[in-house]
Design a protein around this motif. Structure first.
Motif, mmCIF file in Angstrom:
data_model
loop_
_atom_site.group_PDB
_atom_site.id
_atom_site.type_symbol
_atom_site.label_atom_id
_atom_site.label_comp_id
_atom_site.label_asym_id
_atom_site.label_seq_id
_atom_site.Cartn_x
_atom_site.Cartn_y
_atom_site.Cartn_z
ATOM 1 N N ILE A 228 0.845 -1.201 0.000
ATOM 2 C CA ILE A 228 0.000 0.000 0.000
ATOM 3 C C ILE A 228 0.886 1.259 0.000
ATOM 4 N N ASP A 250 -8.358 -2.668 -7.355
ATOM 5 C CA ASP A 250 -9.116 -1.900 -6.354
ATOM 6 C C ASP A 250 -10.414 -1.368 -6.960
ATOM 7 N N ARG A 254 -14.332 -2.366 -5.966
ATOM 8 C CA ARG A 254 -15.465 -1.453 -5.714
ATOM 9 C C ARG A 254 -16.665 -1.830 -6.570
ATOM 10 N N ARG A 284 -17.495 2.069 3.353
ATOM 11 C CA ARG A 284 -16.157 1.485 3.236
ATOM 12 C C ARG A 284 -15.334 1.706 4.504
ATOM 13 N N PHE A 292 -9.605 -4.669 8.922
ATOM 14 C CA PHE A 292 -8.154 -4.513 9.009
ATOM 15 C C PHE A 292 -7.644 -4.679 10.432
ATOM 16 N N LEU A 301 -14.475 -11.464 4.160
ATOM 17 C CA LEU A 301 -14.751 -10.442 3.146
ATOM 18 C C LEU A 301 -14.068 -10.798 1.818
ATOM 19 N N GLU A 302 -12.828 -11.211 1.898
ATOM 20 C CA GLU A 302 -12.077 -11.533 0.672
ATOM 21 C C GLU A 302 -12.736 -12.688 -0.085
ATOM 22 N N THR A 305 -15.363 -11.131 -2.206
ATOM 23 C CA THR A 305 -14.994 -10.175 -3.256
ATOM 24 C C THR A 305 -13.932 -10.708 -4.225
ATOM 25 N N LEU A 306 -12.858 -11.312 -3.703
ATOM 26 C CA LEU A 306 -11.709 -11.604 -4.568
ATOM 27 C C LEU A 306 -11.989 -12.565 -5.724
ATOM 28 N N PRO A 331 -2.914 -5.147 -5.582
ATOM 29 C CA PRO A 331 -2.119 -5.124 -4.356
ATOM 30 C C PRO A 331 -1.791 -6.516 -3.808
ATOM 31 N N LEU A 332 -2.704 -7.459 -3.981
ATOM 32 C CA LEU A 332 -2.547 -8.745 -3.293
ATOM 33 C C LEU A 332 -2.024 -9.865 -4.197
ATOM 34 N N ARG A 372 -3.109 -1.896 7.532
ATOM 35 C CA ARG A 372 -3.176 -2.593 6.233
ATOM 36 C C ARG A 372 -1.823 -3.219 5.890
ATOM 37 N N GLN A 376 -0.460 -7.248 4.827
ATOM 38 C CA GLN A 376 0.024 -7.520 3.467
ATOM 39 C C GLN A 376 1.351 -8.273 3.534
HETATM 40 C C1 LIG Z 1 -12.264 -2.951 3.286
HETATM 41 C C2 LIG Z 1 -12.522 -1.989 2.146
HETATM 42 C C3 LIG Z 1 -14.012 -1.773 1.967
HETATM 43 C C4 LIG Z 1 -11.867 -0.626 2.491
HETATM 44 O O1 LIG Z 1 -12.070 0.261 1.407
HETATM 45 P P1 LIG Z 1 -11.121 1.539 1.146
HETATM 46 O O2 LIG Z 1 -11.868 2.397 0.172
HETATM 47 O O3 LIG Z 1 -10.712 2.143 2.443
HETATM 48 O O4 LIG Z 1 -9.775 0.969 0.490
HETATM 49 P P2 LIG Z 1 -9.492 0.448 -1.009
HETATM 50 O O5 LIG Z 1 -10.440 -0.655 -1.351
HETATM 51 O O6 LIG Z 1 -9.432 1.607 -1.940
HETATM 52 O O7 LIG Z 1 -8.046 -0.200 -0.865
HETATM 53 C C5 LIG Z 1 -6.879 0.616 -0.696
HETATM 54 C C6 LIG Z 1 -5.690 -0.260 -0.399
HETATM 55 O O8 LIG Z 1 -5.905 -0.989 0.825
HETATM 56 C C7 LIG Z 1 -5.222 -2.220 0.734
HETATM 57 N N1 LIG Z 1 -6.199 -3.346 0.902
HETATM 58 C C8 LIG Z 1 -7.486 -3.403 0.490
HETATM 59 N N2 LIG Z 1 -8.024 -4.607 0.798
HETATM 60 C C9 LIG Z 1 -7.049 -5.312 1.399
HETATM 61 C C10 LIG Z 1 -6.973 -6.608 1.948
HETATM 62 N N3 LIG Z 1 -8.026 -7.425 1.908
HETATM 63 N N4 LIG Z 1 -5.801 -7.022 2.486
HETATM 64 C C11 LIG Z 1 -4.726 -6.210 2.541
HETATM 65 N N5 LIG Z 1 -4.730 -4.963 2.032
HETATM 66 C C12 LIG Z 1 -5.877 -4.516 1.477
HETATM 67 C C13 LIG Z 1 -4.614 -2.277 -0.680
HETATM 68 O O9 LIG Z 1 -3.293 -1.837 -0.627
HETATM 69 C C14 LIG Z 1 -5.449 -1.314 -1.457
HETATM 70 O O10 LIG Z 1 -4.753 -0.792 -2.574
HETATM 71 C C15 LIG Z 1 -11.912 -2.511 0.807
HETATM 72 O O11 LIG Z 1 -10.511 -2.426 0.833
HETATM 73 C C16 LIG Z 1 -12.292 -3.952 0.468
HETATM 74 O O12 LIG Z 1 -13.417 -4.229 0.109
HETATM 75 N N6 LIG Z 1 -11.313 -4.868 0.579
HETATM 76 C C17 LIG Z 1 -11.587 -6.247 0.269
HETATM 77 C C18 LIG Z 1 -11.292 -6.501 -1.173
HETATM 78 C C19 LIG Z 1 -9.826 -6.549 -1.399
HETATM 79 O O13 LIG Z 1 -9.155 -7.383 -0.816
HETATM 80 N N7 LIG Z 1 -9.309 -5.640 -2.242
HETATM 81 C C20 LIG Z 1 -7.926 -5.565 -2.523
HETATM 82 C C21 LIG Z 1 -7.481 -6.148 -3.792
HETATM 83 S S1 LIG Z 1 -8.624 -6.604 -4.961
#
Ligand SMILES: CC(C)(COP(=O)(O)OP(=O)(O)OC[C@H]1O[C@@H](n2cnc3c(N)ncnc32)[C@H](O)[C@@H]1O)[C@@H](O)C(=O)NCCC(=O)NCCS
Ligand SMILES: Nc1ncnc2c1ncn2[C@@H]1O[C@H](COP(=O)(O)OP(=O)(O)OP(=O)(O)O)[C@@H](O)[C@H]1O
Length: 413
Positions: A228, A250, A254, A284, A292, A301-302, A305-306, A331-332, A372, A376
């Motif tokens: 991040i 990301d 969304r 969010r 987190f 959650l993952e 979504t993932l 990111p992941l 976060r 990671q």
């Molecule tokens: C928890 C949520 C709602 C928070 O939203 P928010 O708008 O604050 O952050 P955003 O999604 O823009 O993420 C910003 C950064 O946070 C970090 N991050 C997001 N999700 C994760 C995760 N599951 N694990 C570790 N880091 C994460 C990444 O570096 C990412 O670039 C959102 O991050 C989410 O839905 N995460 C689950 C999906 C996911 O894992 N996304 C990451 C890659 S696809």
């Protein structure tokens, strides 16, 4: 170049049928499939529709042949598409007797084994890629509890010590739903993807770039990652300015939780009304505060979504078309074990303090950014997967210079 071998199996007829669509499709495959600059040798085997017989034969075939890739194929008469299975359960239950007359009821496949095992292939990304070429492929999280599930569970048990060997199960519909030639073509395309993944894995562990592995005519698939705040989205923007198609994980994460999506409904059920904003959309910040701080909640959650992000991303990247560079800004990548899915992996790195300062300037509190980061992969884990590393510890102009060099390497690649 590593010589790739694959085991692919189908089943004999059962339940009074005169043939089995799975074996009809498998036996129509050639002995060898051509890869760009190589080939994958196939061992095609017929499995009995018996719990004990299939399990024993799978163990024997994996132990004796040590195949790089393992794909089992079975019939699901109710299926409408070709399904890549993600999960096997340690349970054998039969509503009709198998071909030896056995009819287990809640028996364990492997005594004291884990309740479920996950296929070691990237089912969602593979389904996205194959769908993008017009093949009727989807994923499934439930292979039933009959001989198919036992076969997958046993295979995953047998390859446990080497999870880098892609191993999975394909459920195919009746031949009257999807004709055998299309199923065979889909299996061939799947095997080519998996064999190329293995070739890239071997190139990487031998200290060569994944880019050295020849590719068929399709977009160059680039995985771009970083912790991040490292600057990977900034790099992605620079690559886009040079002509790359960029897919942003990301942004997809969304999109898959927009109001009205099944993922948002699942999140509401799992995390409660507290993570839903007044307008019905996802709150969010509220969800971030929950996940987190709690590994188990984040994993839940993952799981919602993932997989959806992976399938959509893979499908969108293929739309770049042959000759173009498609970049996945994700990111992941390291956490998700995605490296060998890409022709090349670029890691952007920057010192922790600088990342925290840049994120703070962007409005993310230090403590939240640290939470976060702690969830990671470490810089070392990410860099170990890289074909190319970009250092983002200086001015934007210095970043531009490195990206120009990377772009040249991608265009040569
Ligand atoms: C928890 C949520 C709602 C928070 O939203 P928010 O708008 O604050 O952050 P955003 O999604 O823009 O993420 C910003 C950064 O946070 C970090 N991050 C997001 N999700 C994760 C995760 N599951 N694990 C570790 N880091 C994460 C990444 O570096 C990412 O670039 C959102 O991050 C989410 O839905 N995460 C689950 C999906 C996911 O894992 N996304 C990451 C890659 S696809
Ligand atoms: N070399 C640089 N000099 C100054 N600021 C930079 C530099 N590189 C990136 N930034 C800024 O740092 C912040 C983080 O960069 P960016 O959004 O590209 O990182 P990221 O790795 O994609 O982050 P995230 O994981 O949050 O998506 C942004 O505000 C960006 O404009």
């Amino acid at each position: 170049m590593h010589q790739v071998s694959a085991l692919i199996t189908g089943f004999e007829p059962f339940a009074g049928g005169s043939d089995n669509a799975s074996w009809e499709a498998v036996r129509a495959l050639p002995e060898e499939l051509t890869l760009a600059g190589g080939a994958v040798r196939l061992r095609r085997e017929l499995l009995p529709v018996t719990f004990a017989g299939a399990a024993a034969r799978v163990r024997e075939l994996i132990a004796s042949g040590r195949p790089d890739v393992v794909v089992h194929v079975g019939l699901d008469a109710s299926a409408k598409a070709i399904k890549l299975e993600t999960t096997a359960y340690n349970e054998a239950t039969a509503s009709i007797p198998d071909n030896s007359g056995a009819q287990p009821d809640h028996a364990e496949v492997v005594p004291a084994g884990p309740r479920r095992r996950h296929s070691t292939w990237a089912a969602h990304a593979l389904a996205g890629r194959l769908s993008a070429t017009g093949l009727p492929v989807t994923t499934s999280d439930d292979a039933g509890r009959y001989v198919c599930n036992t076969t997958l569970y046993t295979a995953l048990d047998a390859v446990e010590e080497d999870p880098t060997r892609p191993t999975g199960f394909v459920h195919v519909p009746l031949a009257t739903t999807i004709g055998t030639p299309i199923v065979t073509r889909t299996l061939a395309a799947l095997l080519v993807e998996l064999a190329d993944q293995v070739r890239r894995h071997h190139a990487h562990i031998q200290g060569m770039s994944r880019l050295s592995v020849p590719r068929p005519s399709r977009p160059l698939r680039v995985g771009l990652t970083g912790g991040i705040g490292s600057g990977k989205s900034t790099v992605a923007g620079m690559l886009a300015a040079r002509g790359a198609l960029v897919v942003d994980a990301d942004a997809l994460a969304r999109a898959v939780v927009e109001p009205g999506t099944p993922a948002l409904e699942e999140i509401k059920q799992a995390f409660g009304q507290g993570v839903i904003a007044a307008d019905g959309g996802l709150d969010r910040a509220a969800l971030a505060a929950v996940v987190f701080d709690d590994d188990e909640a984040r994993a839940r959650l993952e799981a919602m979504t993932l997989p959806r992000v992976a399938a959509a991303a893979a499908e969108q990247m293929e739309a770049a078309g042959p000759g173009r560079v498609a970049v996945y800004d994700v990111p992941l990548l390291a956490e998700g074990g995605m490296a060998d899915l890409f022709d090349t992996v670029i890691v952007v790195r920057a010192p922790r303090e600088l990342r925290l300062a840049r994120l703070e300037a962007r409005g993310l509190a230090r403590a939240d950014a640290e939470a976060r980061m702690s969830q990671q992969a470490s810089d070392g884990e990410r860099e170990a997967l890289a074909d190319l590393v970009i250092d983002n510890d200086g001015a934007v102009e210095q970043l531009e210079e490195q990206v120009a060099g990377v772009w040249q390497a991608l265009e040569r690649g």
